[in-house]
Design a protein around this motif. Structure first.
Motif, PDB file in Angstrom:
ATOM      1  N   GLN A  84      39.041  -5.246 -42.147  1.00  0.00           N
ATOM      2  CA  GLN A  84      40.176  -5.572 -41.256  1.00  0.00           C
ATOM      3  C   GLN A  84      40.810  -4.258 -40.823  1.00  0.00           C
ATOM      4  OE1 GLN A  84      43.126  -8.100 -42.926  1.00  0.00           O
ATOM      5  NE2 GLN A  84      44.356  -8.155 -41.061  1.00  0.00           N
TER       6      GLN A  84
ATOM      7  N   LEU B 110      33.505   1.854 -38.443  1.00  0.00           N
ATOM      8  CA  LEU B 110      33.653   0.729 -39.358  1.00  0.00           C
ATOM      9  C   LEU B 110      32.556  -0.319 -39.130  1.00  0.00           C
ATOM     10  CD1 LEU B 110      37.525   0.305 -39.372  1.00  0.00           C
ATOM     11  CD2 LEU B 110      36.100   1.202 -41.212  1.00  0.00           C
ATOM     12  N   LEU B 111      32.235  -0.566 -37.873  1.00  0.00           N
ATOM     13  CA  LEU B 111      31.184  -1.530 -37.575  1.00  0.00           C
ATOM     14  C   LEU B 111      29.823  -1.039 -38.077  1.00  0.00           C
ATOM     15  CD1 LEU B 111      32.221  -2.639 -33.965  1.00  0.00           C
ATOM     16  CD2 LEU B 111      32.348  -3.994 -36.075  1.00  0.00           C
ATOM     17  N   VAL B 112      29.545   0.258 -37.909  1.00  0.00           N
ATOM     18  CA  VAL B 112      28.284   0.819 -38.397  1.00  0.00           C
ATOM     19  C   VAL B 112      28.209   0.706 -39.906  1.00  0.00           C
ATOM     20  CG1 VAL B 112      26.942   2.936 -38.644  1.00  0.00           C
ATOM     21  CG2 VAL B 112      27.980   2.346 -36.431  1.00  0.00           C
TER      22      VAL B 112
ATOM     23  N   ALA C 230      36.851   2.204 -34.929  1.00  0.00           N
ATOM     24  CA  ALA C 230      36.271   0.857 -34.954  1.00  0.00           C
ATOM     25  C   ALA C 230      34.747   0.921 -34.961  1.00  0.00           C
ATOM     26  CB  ALA C 230      36.779   0.066 -33.749  1.00  0.00           C
ATOM     27  N   SER C 231      34.154   1.864 -34.196  1.00  0.00           N
ATOM     28  CA  SER C 231      32.688   1.999 -34.160  1.00  0.00           C
ATOM     29  C   SER C 231      32.146   2.393 -35.528  1.00  0.00           C
ATOM     30  CB  SER C 231      32.291   3.040 -33.100  1.00  0.00           C
ATOM     31  OG  SER C 231      32.734   2.635 -31.820  1.00  0.00           O
TER      32      SER C 231
ATOM     33  N   GLN D 246      29.754  -1.453 -41.779  1.00  0.00           N
ATOM     34  CA  GLN D 246      29.587  -2.862 -42.150  1.00  0.00           C
ATOM     35  C   GLN D 246      28.134  -3.303 -41.963  1.00  0.00           C
ATOM     36  OE1 GLN D 246      31.831  -5.522 -39.740  1.00  0.00           O
ATOM     37  NE2 GLN D 246      31.659  -7.251 -41.160  1.00  0.00           N
ATOM     38  N   ARG D 247      27.509  -2.864 -40.872  1.00  0.00           N
ATOM     39  CA  ARG D 247      26.115  -3.261 -40.608  1.00  0.00           C
ATOM     40  C   ARG D 247      25.192  -2.689 -41.670  1.00  0.00           C
ATOM     41  NH1 ARG D 247      24.363  -2.223 -34.617  1.00  0.00           N
ATOM     42  NH2 ARG D 247      26.094  -3.706 -34.419  1.00  0.00           N
TER      43      ARG D 247
ATOM     44  N   GLN E 211      33.781  -7.966 -45.294  1.00  0.00           N
ATOM     45  CA  GLN E 211      34.632  -8.033 -44.106  1.00  0.00           C
ATOM     46  C   GLN E 211      35.603  -6.849 -44.126  1.00  0.00           C
ATOM     47  OE1 GLN E 211      36.526 -11.823 -44.077  1.00  0.00           O
ATOM     48  NE2 GLN E 211      34.757 -12.894 -43.222  1.00  0.00           N
TER      49      GLN E 211
END
Length: 213
Positions: free
Chosen positions: A205, A178-180, A175-176, A182-183, A203
Motif C-alpha cells: 500500500q 514497488l510494482l517490480v 510506484a514502479s 511485488q512481481r 500486497q
C-alpha cells in the motif's frame, strides 16, 4: 441702490472702478468702496504659443516646465488651467517675448489642460485671447522589481512548477519500483518448493501526499 451702465465699451473702459456716495444730513462724502476690475479681451492681439518641456505623460515628483511666448515685448504672461477661474501663475512684465512657468514635484492633482494669455502694458486692463493648450498627465512611478508581481513572482512560479514536476516523477518511480518488487516476490512464491503466502502477505500500500505550492 444705484446702477450704472457702460455702453459701447472701448479699451479705455477696462480699468478699476469704485463707488462712493454723498450724504445730506450729515453732509459729507463716504469713503470709497472696495475696487472692482473690468478686464477686457482684445482679439486684435494674437494668442500666445505654448509648449511642454517634457512629454505629456510624466511620473509623480517630476518638475515640469511650461513655456509661453509671443511676438510682443513688455507684456505680463499668465498661466491658466482649465477648471480654475483665476490664473495659477503669472510672470511680471518681461523684456523678452517668452515666459517660463515651472510646476515642481507634480502630483496627479496637476494633471489637466493648460493655456497661456498675456496682458498688454498701458493704461487699461487689456488681455489677449487664450492660446493653444497642452495637456499634462501625471502617472504613478512603475513598481520596482519584486513588488506586486514582476520578474521575482515569475521566478517563484517557475520554481514551484519545477518542484511539483519533480515530486510527480519521484512518485511514479517509487510506484514502479514497488510494482517490480511485488512481481518478483510473486514469481518467487510460484517456484517449486517455495512457501506459499497468502495474498495479503504480498500486497503493498502506497500513500503519497502531494502538496501543491
Amino acid at each position: 441702490m444705484a446702477e450704472f451702465s457702460l455702453t459701447s465699451i472701448k479699451q479705455e473702459a477696462a480699468v478699476i472702478y469704485q463707488c462712493q456716495y454723498q450724504g445730506l444730513e450729515p453732509a459729507g462724502t463716504s469713503q470709497k468702496s472696495d475696487p472692482v476690475k473690468l478686464v477686457m479681451t482684445d482679439h486684435s492681439y494674437p494668442p500666445p504659443g505654448i509648449s511642454l518641456s517634457l512629454e505629456e505623460h510624466v511620473e509623480i515628483g517630476t518638475n515640469v516646465t511650461i513655456r509661453c511666448w509671443n511676438n510682443i515685448y513688455g507684456v505680463a504672461f499668465f498661466l491658466h488651467k482649465d477648471g480654475h477661474s483665476a490664473p495659477i501663475q503669472r510672470q511680471k512684465l518681461s523684456a523678452g517675448g517668452t515666459a517660463t512657468f515651472t510646476l515642481f514635484g507634480v502630483t496627479p492633482a496637476d494633471s489637466g489642460t493648460y493655456r497661456c494669455f498675456y496682458r498688454i502694458g498701458g493704461c487699461c486692463l487689456l488681455f489677449s485671447p487664450l492660446g493653444d493648450n497642452v495637456t499634462l498627465e501625471v502617472i504613478p512611478r512603475p513598481a520596482p522589481p519584486g513588488v506586486n508581481g514582476g520578474p521575482s513572482r515569475d521566478l517563484v512560479a517557475a520554481v514551484s512548477g519545477a518542484c511539483a514536476s519533480a515530486i510527480v516523477i519521484i512518485i511514479v518511480l517509487t510506484a514502479s519500483l514497488l510494482l517490480v518488487a511485488q512481481r518478483r516476490q510473486m514469481q518467487s512464491d510460484l517456484r517449486p518448493g517455495a512457501t506459499s503466502r497468502s495474498p495479503e502477505a504480498v500486497q503493498f500500500q502506497v500513500s503519497v501526499w502531494v502538496r501543491r505550492p
